[in-house]
Structures are given as C-alpha cells and as structure tokens.
Design a protein around this motif. Structure first.
Motif, mmCIF file in Angstrom:
data_model
loop_
_atom_site.group_PDB
_atom_site.id
_atom_site.type_symbol
_atom_site.label_atom_id
_atom_site.label_comp_id
_atom_site.label_asym_id
_atom_site.label_seq_id
_atom_site.Cartn_x
_atom_site.Cartn_y
_atom_site.Cartn_z
ATOM 1 N N ARG A 1 0.835 -1.212 0.000
ATOM 2 C CA ARG A 1 0.000 0.000 0.000
ATOM 3 C C ARG A 1 0.864 1.255 0.000
ATOM 4 N NH1 ARG A 1 -3.319 1.846 3.783
ATOM 5 N NH2 ARG A 1 -2.660 0.522 5.484
ATOM 6 N N ALA A 2 1.963 1.229 0.752
ATOM 7 C CA ALA A 2 2.789 2.446 0.873
ATOM 8 C C ALA A 2 3.700 2.651 -0.329
ATOM 9 C CB ALA A 2 3.636 2.359 2.146
ATOM 10 N N LEU A 3 4.218 1.548 -0.889
ATOM 11 C CA LEU A 3 5.279 1.685 -1.908
ATOM 12 C C LEU A 3 4.896 1.141 -3.281
ATOM 13 C CD1 LEU A 3 8.316 0.538 0.296
ATOM 14 C CD2 LEU A 3 7.580 2.888 -0.162
ATOM 15 N N GLY A 4 3.778 0.419 -3.358
ATOM 16 C CA GLY A 4 3.361 -0.144 -4.641
ATOM 17 C C GLY A 4 4.237 -1.284 -5.112
ATOM 18 N N ARG A 5 4.903 -1.956 -4.184
ATOM 19 C CA ARG A 5 5.703 -3.142 -4.528
ATOM 20 C C ARG A 5 5.597 -4.156 -3.394
ATOM 21 N NH1 ARG A 5 9.811 -3.515 -1.032
ATOM 22 N NH2 ARG A 5 11.027 -1.711 -0.402
ATOM 23 N N GLU A 6 6.029 -5.385 -3.689
ATOM 24 C CA GLU A 6 5.976 -6.437 -2.669
ATOM 25 C C GLU A 6 7.119 -6.261 -1.670
ATOM 26 O OE1 GLU A 6 3.415 -8.502 -2.376
ATOM 27 O OE2 GLU A 6 2.671 -7.338 -4.066
ATOM 28 N N PRO A 7 6.930 -6.744 -0.441
ATOM 29 C CA PRO A 7 8.020 -6.661 0.539
ATOM 30 C C PRO A 7 9.176 -7.610 0.216
ATOM 31 C CG PRO A 7 6.069 -7.693 1.521
ATOM 32 C CD PRO A 7 5.700 -7.320 0.121
ATOM 33 N N ARG A 8 10.334 -7.323 0.773
ATOM 34 C CA ARG A 8 11.480 -8.239 0.668
ATOM 35 C C ARG A 8 11.140 -9.541 1.421
ATOM 36 N NH1 ARG A 8 13.616 -2.952 0.925
ATOM 37 N NH2 ARG A 8 15.507 -2.599 -0.316
ATOM 38 N N ASP A 9 11.784 -10.648 1.037
ATOM 39 C CA ASP A 9 11.508 -11.900 1.758
ATOM 40 C C ASP A 9 12.697 -12.285 2.656
ATOM 41 O OD1 ASP A 9 13.410 -13.167 0.155
ATOM 42 O OD2 ASP A 9 11.918 -13.936 -1.246
ATOM 43 N N PHE A 10 12.414 -13.191 3.603
ATOM 44 C CA PHE A 10 13.419 -13.577 4.594
ATOM 45 C C PHE A 10 14.572 -14.329 3.951
ATOM 46 C CE2 PHE A 10 15.416 -15.748 8.097
ATOM 47 C CZ PHE A 10 15.321 -14.852 9.145
ATOM 48 N N THR A 11 14.251 -15.134 2.927
ATOM 49 C CA THR A 11 15.304 -15.913 2.258
ATOM 50 C C THR A 11 16.351 -14.967 1.660
ATOM 51 O OG1 THR A 11 13.635 -17.562 1.733
ATOM 52 C CG2 THR A 11 15.706 -17.720 0.528
ATOM 53 N N GLY A 12 15.900 -13.900 1.037
ATOM 54 C CA GLY A 12 16.817 -12.914 0.447
ATOM 55 C C GLY A 12 17.622 -12.199 1.522
ATOM 56 N N TYR A 13 16.939 -11.857 2.639
ATOM 57 C CA TYR A 13 17.643 -11.226 3.774
ATOM 58 C C TYR A 13 18.765 -12.143 4.257
ATOM 59 C CZ TYR A 13 18.558 -10.950 8.770
ATOM 60 O OH TYR A 13 19.200 -10.966 9.979
ATOM 61 N N ALA A 14 18.441 -13.449 4.417
ATOM 62 C CA ALA A 14 19.437 -14.398 4.925
ATOM 63 C C ALA A 14 20.614 -14.498 3.955
ATOM 64 C CB ALA A 14 18.786 -15.771 5.144
ATOM 65 N N ARG A 15 20.312 -14.528 2.661
ATOM 66 C CA ARG A 15 21.384 -14.649 1.659
ATOM 67 C C ARG A 15 22.288 -13.403 1.677
ATOM 68 N NH1 ARG A 15 18.239 -16.795 -2.514
ATOM 69 N NH2 ARG A 15 17.636 -14.677 -2.974
ATOM 70 N N ARG A 16 21.668 -12.228 1.672
ATOM 71 C CA ARG A 16 22.461 -10.975 1.661
ATOM 72 C C ARG A 16 23.285 -10.841 2.939
ATOM 73 N NH1 ARG A 16 17.688 -9.123 -0.177
ATOM 74 N NH2 ARG A 16 17.123 -8.261 1.852
ATOM 75 N N THR A 17 22.676 -11.189 4.062
ATOM 76 C CA THR A 17 23.369 -11.014 5.340
ATOM 77 C C THR A 17 24.521 -12.009 5.460
ATOM 78 O OG1 THR A 17 21.283 -10.282 6.249
ATOM 79 C CG2 THR A 17 23.013 -10.778 7.831
ATOM 80 N N ALA A 18 24.286 -13.239 4.991
ATOM 81 C CA ALA A 18 25.373 -14.234 5.008
ATOM 82 C C ALA A 18 26.542 -13.724 4.161
ATOM 83 C CB ALA A 18 24.868 -15.570 4.480
ATOM 84 N N ALA A 19 26.230 -13.142 3.010
ATOM 85 C CA ALA A 19 27.292 -12.649 2.120
ATOM 86 C C ALA A 19 28.067 -11.486 2.750
ATOM 87 C CB ALA A 19 26.681 -12.210 0.788
#
Ligand SMILES: NC(=O)c1ccc[n+]([C@@H]2O[C@H](COP(=O)([O-])OP(=O)(O)OC[C@H]3O[C@@H](n4cnc5c(N)ncnc54)[C@H](OP(=O)(O)O)[C@@H]3O)[C@@H](O)[C@H]2O)c1
Length: 302
Positions: free
Chosen positions: A253-271
């Motif tokens: 509603r606020a941004l007109g796009r889907e939220p980030r997912d946890f799998t992507g967060y885990a991948r980016r943070t691991a990197a």
C-alpha cells in the motif's frame, strides 16, 4: 526546492536497526538529518525531557522510534508528550514506528494522534535484523538458537522495507493518517527462520524450543537486566500467540511493490560476513568480523 526539503528531519533511534537506515536514505536524497539518540549531537534521551526541545530545533519532520519498546506503559506518556512538543516546535510530520497486535503499542499510537500532527503509523512485524544486529546474533554465531517461540509463524519484516516506507512517509504527500502494517512476504516459525540462516551460511545452526520460564531464568543468569527479561518474555508469550500469523499489505500500500523476503535477507546477510565464524585469517575480508564486534545488542546476547 521547497522549504521542507531544506529543513532538518530528526531521526530518533538514528543509530538503531531502522533509524540508521532511515538516516542513510534521507542523506542520500540530500535531506538534512539529525540523529536523535544518546550519542547524537545534540543528545536526545527519552529519559531526559530537557534534551527534547534542542533536538527539535528547526525540524520539519520526525521519525519516532521509542526505546526500549513501544508497548511498555512508559511509552504512552513519553510518545504523547514528545509529539505535543514537536507540534509546538512547528514540526509538521511524524512517522511513528509501532508494533503489530499489541494493545500497549496502540495506546502510544493514540497518544501521538492526540498531538494533531500529520501522523503515519508503521505497525511492524518482528524484524529480520534481530538475527544479525541484535539479541539473536550471539545465538546464531554460537550455532544454537534457543527460544520460547513455539510453532507460531511470524512474517518477519526487513528493516530496509521499514526504512523505505518511513522515508516515503517523511518526504512525500499522501501518507498522513495512514496505519501501515509492515510484514515480510514469508510466514516462518523461528525454527524455520533459523533454518533459512543455516542454509544461507552453510553452517549448522540448531533451533531449540524452550519453555518460557527456562528461557527467562537463563537470560537472568547471563546478567540480562530484569526489565529486558520481562519484555522478551512478554513478546514471546503474549504477542507470539498466533494473532500476528498473517502477511499484511502495508509495504504494497505504501510503496506499490511487494516486501522483501526472509530468504533474500538471509542470503544478503550471510554474504556480508556478519554470521561468519571462521578465523579471520581464512576470510576474504577481515573487515566483516570487525563489523560483528561493532554490533552491541542491547538486550540479550546468548
Ligand atoms: N525489534 C523488533 O523486532 C521490533 C518490532 C516491532 C517494533 N519494534 C519497535 O522498534 C523500536 C526500536 O526498538 P529496536 O529494538 O529496534 O531498537 P534499535 O532502534 O535497533 O536500537 C535502539 C536505538 O535507540 C537509541 N536509544 C537507546 N536508548 C535510548 C534512550 N534512552 N533515549 C533515546 N534513544 C535511545 C539507540 O541509540 P543510543 O544508544 O545512541 O542512544 C539506538 O539508536 C521499539 O519501540 C520497538 O517496540 C521493534
């Protein structure tokens, strides 16, 4: 450039998980930012009202992140008084970070509404970054996450999404009066979230379900202050009871796009290396381990 674009935005908790990201984004947009925290200049302390007015001087908008937790009774009086002072200081916009499904947090929201400011409320799910920048980092590094979280799934939200929504509400029209429920796009139990981190890091990280009393006793024995133990026990036993086990549409509603997912967060943070436990000589970038040392979770390190 309008007047508000050249005026300062005060970012409370501006060194914390969401505030730091809000401040970075505003700075990148060329907006003047003042970090409101005990280490800010001027200093801002929720416990010391004398520090509030100097922090609000010549400020047009404020990101309000209360500390330690928006659901505690002290937050109602503090957030209400702060919002009133902000309006008297000619602040036009307030964006309040709140929690989902928490009656205490809704009382603090109500107190902020009473100020008459243009208010946007961000009712946020459990932050994914609790696993990398706060009290769950220690357990992840130790290879065992023991929590009284049961089997109830939670739609962990990425602090980067919270910051994106906050910046939209602070800088653009059309968000005043909105209550955005901010979640990620995946429902995961704490065991499931730990599994995602294990997969992303390639490490063995065990999840252990523990009774709430045992958890509280272990935290107290590790020297966690009584108020923090009480707060964590409340969050795990009362808020994590299934009432929030659904994905919400606030980011869309606020941004007109889907939220980030946890799998992507885990991948980016691991990197990023934050969860890396190899001796520093074996790592490509030694700077990553210094970043771990830099994070000082306020409540609990397992
Ligand atoms: N963590 C979650 O999953 C979650 C979910 C939903 C809502 N929330 C809400 O988010 C808010 C922030 O919590 P958080 O755990 O995410 O913390 P945080 O923002 O990551 O970190 C704390 C921030 O507050 C500042 N701070 C600490 N004590 C302060 C004081 N006495 N006066 C002024 N500033 C102070 C710290 O800077 P200094 O040390 O420099 O003062 C730091 O910038 C809370 O209201 C919480 O209810 C959190």
């Amino acid at each position: 450039m309008t007047h508000t674009q050249t005026q300062t935005t005060l970012v409370l908790g501006g060194t914390g998980k969401t505030g730091r990201r809000v401040a970075q984004r505003l700075t990148a947009l060329g907006r003047p930012v003042r970090v409101g925290s005990r280490s800010g200049r001027p200093r801002f302390d929720w416990q010391d009202q004398a520090t509030w007015a100097p922090a609000l001087d010549d400020v047009a908008a404020v990101y309000v992140s209360y500390y330690p937790d928006i659901s505690i009774p002290d937050a109602v009086e503090a957030v209400g008084s702060f919002a009133e002072l902000a309006v008297r200081s000619e602040v036009r916009r307030l964006v309040l970070l709140s929690g989902r499904g928490e009656p205490g947090a809704e009382l603090a929201e109500q107190a902020a509404r009473g100020s008459g400011a243009e208010l946007t409320i961000l009712r946020s799910a459990w932050f994914a970054q609790n696993f990398s920048e706060d009290y769950l980092l220690g357990p992840v590094l130790a290879g065992e996450v023991a929590l009284p979280a049961g089997e109830v799934p939670e739609p962990f939200v990425d602090a980067d999404d919270i910051a994106d929504v906050a910046v939209a509400a602070l800088t653009r029209d059309g968000h005043a009066g909105q209550v955005y429920e901010l979640t990620g796009s995946q429902l995961l139990t704490f065991a499931g979230a730990t599994g995602e981190i294990a997969r992303a890091t390639g490490r063995q990280i065990r999840y252990l379900s523990v009774p709430i009393d045992e958890y509280a006793a272990a935290a107290a024995a590790q020297g966690v202050p009584a108020e923090a133990v009480e707060l964590l026990s409340y969050l795990f036993s009362e808020v994590l009871d299934g009432r929030n086990a659904r994905i919400a549409d606030g980011v869309r509603r606020a941004l007109g796009r889907e939220p980030r997912d946890f799998t992507g967060y885990a991948r980016r943070t691991a990197a990023s290396g934050v969860w890396d436990t190899r001796p520093s000589g074996l790592r490509a970038d030694d700077g990553d381990q210094r970043a771990v040392g830099h994070v000082t979770p306020d409540l609990l390190r397992g």
